[in-house]
Design an enzyme around this catalytic site. Sequence first.
Site, PDB file in Angstrom:
ATOM      1  N   ARG A  83       0.824  -1.218   0.000  1.00 50.79           N
ATOM      2  CA  ARG A  83       0.000   0.000   0.000  1.00 50.79           C
ATOM      3  C   ARG A  83       0.855   1.264   0.000  1.00 50.79           C
ATOM      4  NH1 ARG A  83      -3.263   2.781   4.243  1.00 50.79           N
ATOM      5  NH2 ARG A  83      -5.187   3.544   3.269  1.00 50.79           N
TER       6      ARG A  83
ATOM      7  N   HIS B 229       0.350   4.225  -2.643  1.00 47.98           N
ATOM      8  CA  HIS B 229       0.026   5.583  -2.210  1.00 47.98           C
ATOM      9  C   HIS B 229       1.142   6.575  -2.520  1.00 47.98           C
ATOM     10  CE1 HIS B 229      -3.652   5.048   0.611  1.00 47.98           C
ATOM     11  NE2 HIS B 229      -3.679   4.172  -0.384  1.00 47.98           N
TER      12      HIS B 229
END
Length: 317
Positions: free
Chosen positions: A60, A64
């Site tokens: 993640r 991001h």
Amino acid sequence: MASRGYILLQISLLLTVATTAFSLSPYYYKNICPEALPTIKKLVGAAVYKERRMGASLLRLHFHDCFVNGCDASILLDPAPNIDSEKNAAANQNSARGFEVIDQIKAEVDKVCGHPVVSCADILAVAARDSVVALGGPSWKVQLGRRDSTTASRTQANLDLPSPFMDLPALINNFKKQGLNQRDLVALSGGHTIGFAQCFTFRNRIYNATNIDPAFAKERRVTCPPTGENTNLAPLDPTPAFFDTAYFNNLVKQRGLLISDQELFNGGSTDNLVKSYSLYPEAFWKDFAKSMIKMGNIKPLTGNQGQIRVNCRKVNY
């Protein structure tokens, strides 16, 4: 005197070199620091062995990072007088994690290399791949040679990071802004086959949605009440510690946890792809690897752009 044609040929060759000299390559560290990638793999493996959820967290972080002004490690920068940290953006605050693991990797890699030659942005990209592999997923050749940003933008992060409340048109547009198509959207969303989400991100769905399996909604309400307990966790699919196709199987059964998950299989243009991935794991693995490479190529800093940070949390001064 050289002919005009020869001179034009030389200019053309120079332009070709100029445009390709700083392109990313999976072999970027082969001579600079051959121990860099094995070191990252070892430390990611240890971190995931210690806590399986860390694999999803590291994946993640890369996602991001890339969605906000490109894959430049801007997400790692702590707040400072001239840094409006992306860690404080809505999608990251009290949610993004794994920073200490990246710090540990950076310190060890710089040690084995003798000095800081591996960028924090490249560490994020490699750690994402190694996390997926550690959880039983596919591997791919990570393109390398990124450099680190000297800025961050919480405002841009709030604008560009996809929300768990988005419908399909919003998701398609969000990915399109990054040069990613619908296949990339569905394949990369398959990263939700690992990890967890907080109660506040799926509360509205389990209490108010009509496109949800009633038994699944009831099950999720046990640990996510109508109010409070916002940070209680629920798995994004039934096997959150394994990289498999359970995420897509869930969507077909209307058991997607987030609104943005179920939107991928809700009578829209991505239904067939979801069904295909649920039936053919090899197709998902192949497309996921391709889309990860494509995402990793979003606006990288190369050549003399940016810097190689000594500390991933701070800009070099």
